[in-house]
Design an enzyme around this catalytic site. Structure first.
Site, short mmCIF file in Angstrom:
data_model
loop_
_atom_site.label_atom_id
_atom_site.label_comp_id
_atom_site.label_asym_id
_atom_site.label_seq_id
_atom_site.Cartn_x
_atom_site.Cartn_y
_atom_site.Cartn_z
N ARG A 71 -12.26 -51.30 45.00
CA ARG A 71 -10.84 -51.59 45.19
C ARG A 71 -10.62 -52.51 46.38
O ARG A 71 -9.78 -53.42 46.33
CB ARG A 71 -10.05 -50.29 45.40
CG ARG A 71 -10.03 -49.35 44.21
CD ARG A 71 -9.17 -48.13 44.52
NE ARG A 71 -9.39 -47.08 43.54
CZ ARG A 71 -8.79 -47.01 42.36
NH1 ARG A 71 -7.92 -47.94 42.02
NH2 ARG A 71 -9.07 -46.03 41.53
N ASP A 148 -5.00 -52.40 33.95
CA ASP A 148 -5.01 -50.97 34.33
C ASP A 148 -6.28 -50.29 33.82
O ASP A 148 -6.25 -49.16 33.35
CB ASP A 148 -3.77 -50.28 33.75
CG ASP A 148 -3.51 -48.91 34.38
OD1 ASP A 148 -3.99 -48.69 35.52
OD2 ASP A 148 -2.88 -48.07 33.74
N CYS A 228 5.93 -36.04 41.54
CA CYS A 228 6.51 -37.03 40.64
C CYS A 228 6.49 -36.53 39.20
O CYS A 228 5.47 -36.04 38.70
CB CYS A 228 5.73 -38.33 40.76
SG CYS A 228 6.31 -39.65 39.68
#
Length: 359
Positions: A71, A148, A228
């Site tokens: 990443r 993604d 969430c």
């Protein structure tokens, strides 16, 4: 996943500013609404991610904590990468009044991005076509397409590429397009000129923070995924915490509250993609009808849908909670009782909870 290619002509033989302009023009012709180019310096975004992980805001999403080096540095994921082409594809369907669906206890709310076909396949094919077009123009070059599908800091890259800024709800925001869009990337070894990051334009607005049913936006630009509703209904594999169930309302797959209330989304445009149009009435479905779907029906009707990945068990879990949060009726009680003997302990638990709420 695209194989790695090697450039067949020297870089100096290419007019990169002209190529970047042509790539953007071709990308728009392929159905992307915006394209931009960034460098690969993700040091600031990586620090933010580490702080988020240290706070355990990722919950069960262990994949967010893995492959940090990949990443942090796109070259670790795709050797030779020097630029990232980020793309935006709008997905907002003409699906009627989302807020009206949320306010109707007989209906179930599905996040707008999941009403049609799975965006991963749609965008990946278009990105591959764009990569093929670049190959035809400059010859073989090094690249890899992502939607993604790997440890990619896509929002940070899109921000650096000029597609928008990361808002207080942690979604990417555009002054001209709001936030109803998907992102995709092409990692490449072509040294294209980069675009400028836009300024942030959230100002003093707190609309997304104040509207969140579970108070998951714990501070501006900080989201506790464990609270969430999108996480609870999609990523969470086990039982939904009892103290949060009533707050889910009739949201059975995802939650769009922070986007629906965002002032910048008044500039959002409806998608022109037929693949993103609602299927099987999921833009305003009756909960009882969805709850009656067998596993076979679930798999058949949601073939090619992102919803299918949660499986029938979690589908029933989510709908049971929504029914428990709705209005009491004989039909609802009967529907819930019909699942009391379900093989899944998790389903039975949530069904019993729902019945207890309707006493």
């Amino acid at each position: 996943m695209t194989e790695k290619h090697t450039l067949t002509q020297p870089h100096e033989a290419v007019d990169y500013p002209a190529l970047a302009r042509a790539i953007k023009e071709q990308g728009r012709a392929l159905g992307f609404q915006q394209l931009g180019v960034s460098d690969i310096d993700l040091s600031e975004a990586s620090q933010h991610l580490r702080a988020w992980l240290q706070a355990n805001f990722h919950g069960e999403m262990g994949y967010m904590a893995r492959h940090q080096a990949l990443r942090d540095d796109p070259r670790q994921l795709v050797p030779g990468t020097v630029r990232v082409i980020s793309v935006r594809m709008d997905y907002l369907p003409p699906s009627g009044d989302a807020e009206a669906v949320m306010n109707n206890p007989e209906l179930g709310f599905v996040s707008r991005y999941a009403l049609g076909r799975d965006y991963h396949k749609v965008m990946r094919k278009r990105l591959q076509r764009l990569a093929d077009w670049i190959t035809a123009r400059v010859g073989e070059f090094g690249y890899r397409v992502f939607v993604d599908s790997a440890p990619v800091l896509e929002k940070a890259l899109a921000q650096k590429a000029g597609l928008g800024w990361i808002g207080k709800h942690t979604n990417l925001l555009s002054r001209t397009a709001g936030s109803w869009f998907f992102l995709g990337e092409i990692y490449t070894d072509l040294p294209l000129p980069t675009d400028d990051s836009p300024e942030e334009h959230c100002g003093s607005c707190r609309a997304c923070i104040d509207i969140c049913p579970t108070r998951a936006i714990v501070a501006p630009y900080q989201l506790d995924a464990r609270l969430c509703i999108s996480y609870l209904t999609i990523e969470l594999h086990g039982s939904i915490p009892v103290e949060l169930r009533a707050l889910l309302g009739n949201r059975i797959y995802g939650c769009d509250d922070c986007q629906l209330v965002c002032p910048w989304n008044r500039f959002a445009q409806l998608s022109g993609e037929d693949d993103f149009l609602p299927r099987h009435g999921l833009d305003a479905p009756y909960l009882i009808e969805l709850f009656a779907w067998s596993e076979q029906t679930f798999n058949e009707r949601l073939q090619g849908s992102p919803i299918r990945r949660i499986g029938h068990e979690r589908w029933l879990r989510n709908i049971a909670v929504a029914l428990g949060n709705g209005a009491k009726s004989e039909a609802v009680i009967d529907a819930l009782k019909g699942r009391l003997e379900h093989p899944s302990e998790m389903v039975r638990e949530h069904v019993q909870w729902a019945l207890d709420q309707l006493r």
